[in-house]
Design an enzyme around this catalytic site. Structure first.
Site, PDB file in Angstrom:
ATOM      1  N   ASP A 210       0.094   6.297  -6.683  1.00  0.00           N
ATOM      2  CA  ASP A 210      -0.836   7.427  -6.563  1.00  0.00           C
ATOM      3  C   ASP A 210      -0.386   8.512  -7.533  1.00  0.00           C
ATOM      4  O   ASP A 210       0.586   9.229  -7.266  1.00  0.00           O
ATOM      5  CB  ASP A 210      -0.842   7.972  -5.132  1.00  0.00           C
TER       6      ASP A 210
ATOM      7  N   GLU B 263       1.282  -0.073  -5.490  1.00  0.00           N
ATOM      8  CA  GLU B 263       0.326   1.018  -5.644  1.00  0.00           C
ATOM      9  C   GLU B 263       1.038   2.274  -6.123  1.00  0.00           C
ATOM     10  O   GLU B 263       2.107   2.635  -5.616  1.00  0.00           O
ATOM     11  CB  GLU B 263      -0.399   1.305  -4.332  1.00  0.00           C
TER      12      GLU B 263
ATOM     13  N   GLU C 280      -3.859   4.584  -8.515  1.00  0.00           N
ATOM     14  CA  GLU C 280      -4.850   5.506  -7.965  1.00  0.00           C
ATOM     15  C   GLU C 280      -4.656   6.794  -8.753  1.00  0.00           C
ATOM     16  O   GLU C 280      -3.821   7.630  -8.438  1.00  0.00           O
ATOM     17  CB  GLU C 280      -4.628   5.724  -6.473  1.00  0.00           C
TER      18      GLU C 280
ATOM     19  N   HIS D 145       1.412  11.570  -2.177  1.00  0.00           N
ATOM     20  CA  HIS D 145       0.205  11.337  -1.384  1.00  0.00           C
ATOM     21  C   HIS D 145      -0.558  12.645  -1.310  1.00  0.00           C
ATOM     22  O   HIS D 145      -0.092  13.611  -0.700  1.00  0.00           O
ATOM     23  CB  HIS D 145       0.577  10.842   0.005  1.00  0.00           C
TER      24      HIS D 145
ATOM     25  N   HIS E 190       0.848  -1.201   0.000  1.00  0.00           N
ATOM     26  CA  HIS E 190       0.000   0.000   0.000  1.00  0.00           C
ATOM     27  C   HIS E 190       0.877   1.242   0.000  1.00  0.00           C
ATOM     28  O   HIS E 190       1.883   1.307   0.716  1.00  0.00           O
ATOM     29  CB  HIS E 190      -0.905  -0.005   1.238  1.00  0.00           C
ATOM     30  N   ASN E 191       0.494   2.239  -0.819  1.00  0.00           N
ATOM     31  CA  ASN E 191       1.280   3.477  -0.917  1.00  0.00           C
ATOM     32  C   ASN E 191       2.781   3.159  -0.976  1.00  0.00           C
ATOM     33  O   ASN E 191       3.580   3.633  -0.160  1.00  0.00           O
ATOM     34  CB  ASN E 191       0.980   4.407   0.261  1.00  0.00           C
TER      35      ASN E 191
END
Length: 1013
Positions: free
Chosen positions: A357, A355, A406, A372, A325-326
């Site tokens: 973003d 991931e 994302e 982020h 995640h991230n």
């Protein structure tokens, strides 16, 4: 099936690595360069280089996380250093000579060692070093191998004269200097701090003698004595009995897995017995038994489970997939530094889902960035991340990688850049075209990991229309979808941290279809502060891909989760939904069986809630039990959930894919994670006894061991913990305690044993997590790991492990009789023995008084326990009793008051009724008396009689009306009084509150409700 696939190979230390090559070492923050000769020891424990001053620098192979050569290696930027390597000359071939070795205790704290080779050998060195560093057998080596590693280090770490300084030995074992000196003296080695030892004196045998005296093993001597009955050696027959009774898994079938025979143990004795005379006689000493228990035959983990042994031809939804995640963050979620290096490290650790973003880049370059949103985290270029992924995607695992986008880039131009980078940098590795056998149609399964080997898949919101411009898309999608797209456009503009809102939002926003909205629920609040503090963060504010990005999306298409029924109706295996951990926990609590069924068909991705700003992790175990494939964690935080994740995915050859258990894959049976019984699975009972520890701490401290089982919700969850060691002892503490028992482990294949060692005060010293089905039974040395799951060289814990099929206590004796009929069957006693036994019993009964029995320690112990339990119970319920008494005392007062008021009202109405009846009767009589005429007038008499009858009927009717009015008034108090009573009664007895206009049953008696109330 080929059984060679299930074996692990020793690291291949090639001859050229041992011989060494000439390199030049350089540092990024220095202009100096140092010529060195780099080598590796023959067993592959250490990489070391020697400079011209004969100084040696060591690098533990276990700490190496990556090796890079050519264009992926670091290159010097300072002109002076570049000139040394002739980097600016066209024929220098400097890329073929550049080598970077990356080391570190975890994925964040990294050190880069940069070299230039004298010859074009950098790539060869990089490949062979990395293969040894990621060798699974080496990471799970037995205790003896780790002691050999210590010996190799001490032997290589010589001074300029080629001798071994004693101070290096003292540094290696710092917990107790006096014990180290005494052990050196016992091994006939120099013990002074400034003394040195010649290499031919410091032999492997001398080192073993030193270790035996430094870390004596009295617990092994006790085990040895229990089998030899006082003899100083074990015969072949004794050792055979020991192996069959203590080291063998009792669940194994003796026909398929025959017992060990005496002639088979001869090789073990010859291998481990230090005395050649004992070995020749077929005998083994306590030292030989200790060496055997530290040898490769007693590895605590079943090595074939570590090898790639799972079927990799099942559809992808049938696997657990290691996920991040991230991925770009190196620290917290609000102020952490972003780095492309994290993508390399996660991929090297076996992670198969990353991931990204993505946000719009700033003018003039307008390069898409990764960061982020709405935080102070740093930004990195999207292109740099794609290059890092391309470099490391398949270094340690060849199985497919999923990139979870994302995407907040609401710009056609920048999305086209992103798609271009993916196509050109990934090349053929990027899966663009569908496999012929697997169309994107309802009811069709997903491809398998083996069919997608070496491929990169993109997960991004896919456009529902082929139009390349938003205006065309809106015309094509109709007025409803156009309005929906316009609404989403506003939210996307608000979510962009770098760009102001465009003048024409409709010109830059992608089309949206009802079924192609992104994964998460409840994204109505768009303001920045709420987004920071929400569970889902910015995940719900994504934009749909334009044509170029949408073309890259195929087998992993994200969709908003609506319901399990809706998903089953659509039956699209290529659709994936993401769930924030809190939503996932709610689904497990309410719809666990439905979610398991959903995950048999398609995929779920779980991610941490947005309020975990410290990058902490949630426990992945509940989601694995529900069959969720992508359980994404924060890889920068090595907490317990991450340790569990790392330990689990170490199996199946570190491929990043684990085939789910049959119960969460079968379509013909349903599985409830909260069940307390699984029909097709035999539950297990785990018993573990902690005997001792070895080299647990560098300090002279007390230590303790905690044992925990992680499994299904109904599995035994209890943690056990030893007492602190009796005396401060970091070298060989002992715990002589009862075994820890975990009964009825429902699904052993999805249960894990965790063992943690701590100092007194709670400081973490080491741990180990092992799946229950991979545990070897018997006496074992468990070599510990660091917080980041890296093997620790010296610390270990000596235990005895026993795993049996679970048998309820009521059937235990019956089971023992079935398994050991000879042992449990007792011969009948003779008449003489029975008489003697009865004589003893009678004597005992007649000689022991009741007072003496009451003074017996067991009686007193039970009495004290009962008194303690009684006091605890009284304390527990005292508070509750007081609350109930107080509550119901008040309620009784109000009920009593209402009853008294109703009684007064009844008496009042009775008096009024009697007065009305008396008054009516008097009036009637007066009227009749006044109107009576003489009897001679017959006509008038008849009329009078008729009138009297009418008056009588009228009286009866008036009485009935009075009674009815009285009954009606009985149900309620006067308005003001009723209101006061109701306000008192309502908090405690709301069912007794009278409501305005409330109708009552006519069949109830006149006073029934008064008494009921």
């Amino acid at each position: 099936m080929n059984r060679n696939r299930y074996t692990l190979q020793e690291p291949d230390v090639k001859e050229y690595l041992v011989k060494g090559d000439r390199f030049t070492k350089w540092k990024e923050d220095s202009k100096k360069t140092t010529p060195v000769t780099m080598k590796m020891d023959p067993k592959g424990f250490y990489l070391y280089w020697i400079n011209q001053s004969k100084e040696t620098e060591f690098l533990d192979i276990a700490t190496i996380r990556d090796t890079r050569a050519g264009k992926y290696a670091k290159l010097p930027k300072h002109p002076k250093v570049r000139n040394v390597f002739n980097m600016d000359f066209p024929d220098s071939h400097h890329l073929a000579k550049a080598l970077t070795i990356v080391t570190g205790p975890d994925t964040v704290n990294l050190t880069y060692h940069n070299f230039f080779a004298a010859k074009e050998v950098a790539q060869t060195w990089a490949d062979d070093i990395l293969a040894i560093a990621y060798n699974t057998l080496r990471a799970n080596a037995c205790r003896q191998v780790f002691l050999e590693k210590v010996y190799v280090r001490l032997s290589l770490q010589t001074n300029k004269d080629g001798k071994i300084p004693v101070k290096n030995i003292l540094k290696m074992f710092p917990a107790d200097k006096k014990r180290v000196e005494a052990a050196l003296a016992a091994a006939n080695l120099p013990k002074g701090k400034f003394d040195t030892i010649k290499p031919d004196v410091f032999t492997e045998a001398a080192f073993k003698t030193f270790i035996l005296h430094l870390c004596p093993r009295p617990e092994i001597n006790e085990i040895f004595t229990s089998f030899t009955k006082g003899k100083g050696f074990m015969t072949k027959e004794m050792l055979t009995k020991f192996l069959n009774e203590k080291q063998r898994d009792s669940r194994l079938n003796e026909e398929l897995f025959p017992l060990v025979r005496p002639e088979q143990v001869k090789n073990l004795i010859e291998k481990y017995e230090p005395s050649s005379s004992n070995a020749s006689r077929g005998q083994i000493s306590p030292e030989g038994l200790m060496f055997y228990l530290m040898g490769s035959e007693t590895s605590v983990v079943k090595l074939d489970k570590l090898a790639q042994s799972h079927d990799m031809t099942q559809p992808i939804p049938h696997y657990f997939i290691k996920s991040s995640h991230n991925t770009y963050l190196t620290a917290g979620q609000l102020t952490g530094v972003s780095s492309p290096e994290m993508y390399r490290q996660c991929l090297l650790a076996g992670c198969r889902c990353l991931e990204l973003d993505c946000w719009k880049g700033k003018p003039p370059d307008e390069e898409p960035i990764i960061t982020h949103g709405f935080t102070m985290t740093t930004e990195i270029l999207f292109k740099d991340v794609i290059e890092a992924i391309a470099e490391s995607a398949f270094k340690t695992s060849k199985y497919p990688v999923v990139l979870s986008f994302e995407n907040h880039v609401d710009s056609v131009k920048q999305q086209e850049k992103m798609a271009h980078y993916c196509r050109t940098i990934f090349g053929d590795a990027l899966l663009v075209d569908l496999l012929e056998k697997y169309p994107l149609k309802p009811g069709h399964p997903m491809p398998s990991p083996s069919e997608l080997m070496g491929k990169i898949l993109i997960k991004n919101k896919k456009s529902s229309t082929p139009a390349s411009k938003p205006e065309q898309a809106k015309k094509a999608s109709g007025p409803e979808q156009a309005n929906e797209a316009a609404d989403t456009s506003e939210s996307n503009q608000a979510a962009d941290p770098n760009q102001p809102a465009p003048a024409n939002p409709e010109a830059s926003d992608p089309p949206h279809a009802a079924d192609d909205r992104e994964e998460h629920d409840d994204h109505d609040e768009q303001d920045e502060e709420k987004m920071k503090n929400s569970d889902e963060g910015t995940a719900g504010q994504e934009v749909t891909a334009y044509e170029e990005m949408s073309a890259l999306v195929n087998y992993v298409q994200p969709n908003k989760f609506i319901s399990f029924e809706n998903a089953a109706k659509k039956n699209k295996s290529f659709v994936i939904s993401s769930f924030v951990e809190t939503k996932g926990e709610s689904l497990i609590a309410k719809n666990a069986v439905d979610w398991v069924e959903y995950n048999k068909r398609q995929m779920s991705r779980i991610y941490p809630k947005g309020t975990r700003v410290d990058s902490s992790n949630y426990s992945p175990q509940p989601f694995w039990t529900a069959g969720c494939q992508f359980v994404a964690l924060n890889y920068q935080t090595m907490d317990f959930p991450m340790q569990l994740n790392m330990a689990l995915f170490e199996f199946n050859g570190r491929t990043g894919y684990l085939l789910k258990h049959d119960v969460v894959r079968r379509s013909d049976k349903k599985f409830d994670p909260f069940t307390d019984r699984i029909d097709t699975i035999i539950a297990s009972t785990l018993t573990i006894k902690i005997y001792s520890g070895q080299f647990l701490s560098d300090k002279h401290v007390k230590t303790g061991v905690e044992v925990e089982l992680i499994g299904l919700p109904k599995d035994p969850k209890r943690k056990y913990r030893t007492k602190w060691s009796t005396t401060p002892n970091g070298i060989n503490p002992e715990w002589n305690e009862e075994p820890f028992v975990f009964e009825k482990i429902l699904l052993p294949e999805m249960a894990y044993l965790r063992l943690v060692v701590q100092e007194e005060g709670g400081k973490f010293l080491g741990h180990r997590i092992i799946p229950l089905d991979a545990l070897q039974t018997g006496f074992q040395h468990i070599c510990l790991r660091s917080e980041s799951n890296m093997p620790l060289t010296l610390p270990s814990v000596f235990v005895h492990i026993e795993v049996k099929d679970y048998i309820p206590a009521a059937f235990a004796d019956f089971s023992d009789a079935l398994f050991n009929p000879v042992k449990t069957t007792k011969p009948p006693k003779t008449e003489v023995e029975l008489n003697a036994q009865m004589h003893v019993i009678n004597a005992y009964i007649t000689t022991v008084t009741c007072e003496e029995l009451q003074q017996h320690k067991n009686f007193l112990k039970v009495t004290k326990k009962q008194e303690k339990d009684l006091k605890d119970m009284e304390k527990k319920f005292q508070k509750k009793r007081e609350e109930l008494v107080q509550k119901y005392n008040v309620c009784c007062v109000f009920v009593s008051l209402k009853s008294e008021l109703r009684a007064l009202l009844v008496e009042q109405h009775d008096q009024i009724k009697k007065k009305k009846e008396q008054n009516n009767t008097e009036q009637s009589l007066n009227f009749i008396t006044k109107t009576i005429y003489p009897p001679s007038n017959s006509v008038i008499t008849v009329e009078i009689m008729l009138m009297f009858t009418a008056v009588t009927d009228l009286c009866v009717q008036l009485n009935k009306d009075t009674v009815a009015e009285h009954a009606k008034n009985m149900w309620s108090l006067p308005g003001d009084l009723s209101e006061a009573v109701n306000s008192c009664v309502q908090p405690h007895f709301p069912e007794h509150v009278e409501k305005a206009g409330e109708s009552r049953s006519e069949n109830t008696g006149q006073f029934n409700h008064v008494f009921v109330g």
